[in-house]
Write a protein that holds these residues in place. Structure first.
Motif, short mmCIF file in Angstrom:
data_model
loop_
_atom_site.label_atom_id
_atom_site.label_comp_id
_atom_site.label_asym_id
_atom_site.label_seq_id
_atom_site.Cartn_x
_atom_site.Cartn_y
_atom_site.Cartn_z
N CYS A 83 55.33 70.16 -6.04
CA CYS A 83 55.26 71.33 -5.17
C CYS A 83 54.15 70.53 -3.99
O CYS A 83 53.48 69.67 -4.25
N TYR A 84 54.66 70.80 -2.74
CA TYR A 84 53.74 70.25 -1.69
C TYR A 84 53.39 71.12 -0.55
O TYR A 84 54.32 72.04 -0.25
N SER A 137 52.44 68.57 5.30
CA SER A 137 52.08 67.23 4.82
C SER A 137 52.80 66.21 5.38
O SER A 137 53.83 66.41 6.17
N VAL A 193 54.86 62.28 1.81
CA VAL A 193 54.82 63.20 0.75
C VAL A 193 56.08 63.94 0.61
O VAL A 193 56.62 64.06 -0.41
N ARG A 231 60.22 64.04 -2.38
CA ARG A 231 61.31 65.08 -2.95
C ARG A 231 62.63 64.52 -3.21
O ARG A 231 63.53 64.77 -4.25
N SER A 241 58.37 73.91 -1.65
CA SER A 241 57.26 73.77 -0.33
C SER A 241 56.22 74.97 -0.39
O SER A 241 56.90 76.08 -0.26
N PHE A 263 51.41 68.56 -7.82
CA PHE A 263 50.90 69.36 -6.46
C PHE A 263 50.30 68.75 -5.53
O PHE A 263 49.34 67.83 -5.89
N SER A 264 50.92 68.32 -4.26
CA SER A 264 50.32 67.46 -3.17
C SER A 264 49.90 68.17 -2.15
O SER A 264 50.54 69.05 -1.66
N TYR A 265 48.80 67.90 -1.67
CA TYR A 265 48.29 68.37 -0.12
C TYR A 265 47.34 67.29 0.40
O TYR A 265 46.73 66.67 -0.29
N ASP A 317 46.56 63.57 -0.62
CA ASP A 317 46.84 62.64 0.24
C ASP A 317 45.49 62.50 1.16
O ASP A 317 45.26 63.43 2.25
#
Length: 311
Positions: A51-52, A56, A60, A64, A74, A103-105, A143
């Protein structure tokens, strides 16, 4: 000495984090995508989720492509409905499922300079906040490349699992050198498939035998690292402290400049009262806690039409 100075800058130690040198933030993100212990669909275990936040960086979103065998989600820029909903909070027994999710943010948006809460890191890892209600354990990729260019980051408090950075964004030199800071609690779970020069402790050419180096950094730093640039990092951090007094002073100074510029741009009007610029921001530049020193805007004509670059 170089790694110790970097960890010191981010208020942490080698007991908690390992530094893997890369060619930049993008290479660090690619490394995470390739090495994260994804569980693909079609196995007995529930599959992993990537999940991001939609706000982003390109690098990032590009992760995917590697995670195509998993489900990708997303999360909207303003994620209150999906992200902060209590109905998404997982029961404790479901958090104990061994399926890893990521999870990326961004700590700071590259587009608008919006700063997202660092408190999300612990909330996601503890199961208090979940992008999607599914059994498993959540890990967080923060990030931080844009954020750490002008702000202090305390990894002793905000212990994300992966933090990609680029050093030229902090003090301009050296270019082509970045790093991935990896929380040591997940480092042993990372998977290595390709092995380049120096990363193998032992291997055979005629058989499928490969034994990786013991150190996590040595295991993932394929080929020869840019060691002269790594040596230069200590001097970069030393000069940064000497000239500015530290990242908090840089944070306050750059925000003051951005706030002033935002205020002036916002008040520019044509004779008919139409605004001269359209600013793309979710904040009113009132606090460096929620807004970084980035201003994204278009110049408009007196009819409200965007004036193009060539003009």
């Amino acid at each position: 000495m170089g790694t110790k100075r970097i960890l010191q800058h981010f208020h942490t130690t080698a007991e908690d984090y390992t530094i893997i040198f890369t060619s930049g933030c993008t290479a660090a993100l690619k490394l995470v995508a390739e090495a994260f212990p994804w569980i693909p669909e079609g196995t007995k275990q529930p599959s992993s989720r990537f999940c991001y936040l939609t706000d982003s960086h390109t690098s990032v979103v590009g992760m995917r492509g590697i995670t195509a065998s998993m489900n990708v989600l997303s999360v909207p820029i303003k994620p209150k409905e999906i992200f902060l909903s209590e109905k998404n909070v997982l029961p404790a027994e479901e958090q104990n499922c061994m399926t890893p999710h990521l999870f990326s943010y961004p700590a700071q948006s590259n587009f608008s300079g919006t700063r997202y809460p660092l408190s999300w890191i612990q909330d996601i890892k503890s199961g208090k906040l979940c992008p999607i209600k599914i059994p498993g354990k959540w890990f967080v990729l923060l990030d931080a490349a844009s954020y750490v260019s002008s702000s202090p980051l305390d990894l002793g408090v905000h212990q994300a699992d992966f933090i990609p950075i680029s050093f030229y964004k902090i003090f301009g030199f050296p270019t082509g050198l970045g790093a991935l800071l990896v929380n040591n609690r997940i480092a042993p779970l990372l998977r290595k498939t390709y092995f380049g020069g120096g990363t193998a402790a032992a291997y055979l050419t005629g058989e499928d035998f490969y034994f990786p180096r013991k150190s996590i950094a040595e295991r993932f730093e394929d080929g020869t690292a840019s060691f002269l640039d790594i040596v230069a990092l200590k001097h970069g951090f030393d000069v940064l402290e000497k000239l500015t007094g530290g990242m908090e002073k840089i944070n306050q100074h750059t925000f003051a400049l951005a706030h002033y510029t935002y205020t002036v741009l916002s008040t520019l009007k044509y004779a008919n009262g139409a605004p001269v610029v359209r600013i793309y921001s979710d904040t009113d530049f009132s606090s460096p806690d929620v807004q970084g020193p980035i201003i994204n805007f278009n110049v408009l004509d007196e009819n409200g039409e965007v004036i193009g670059f060539s003009q």
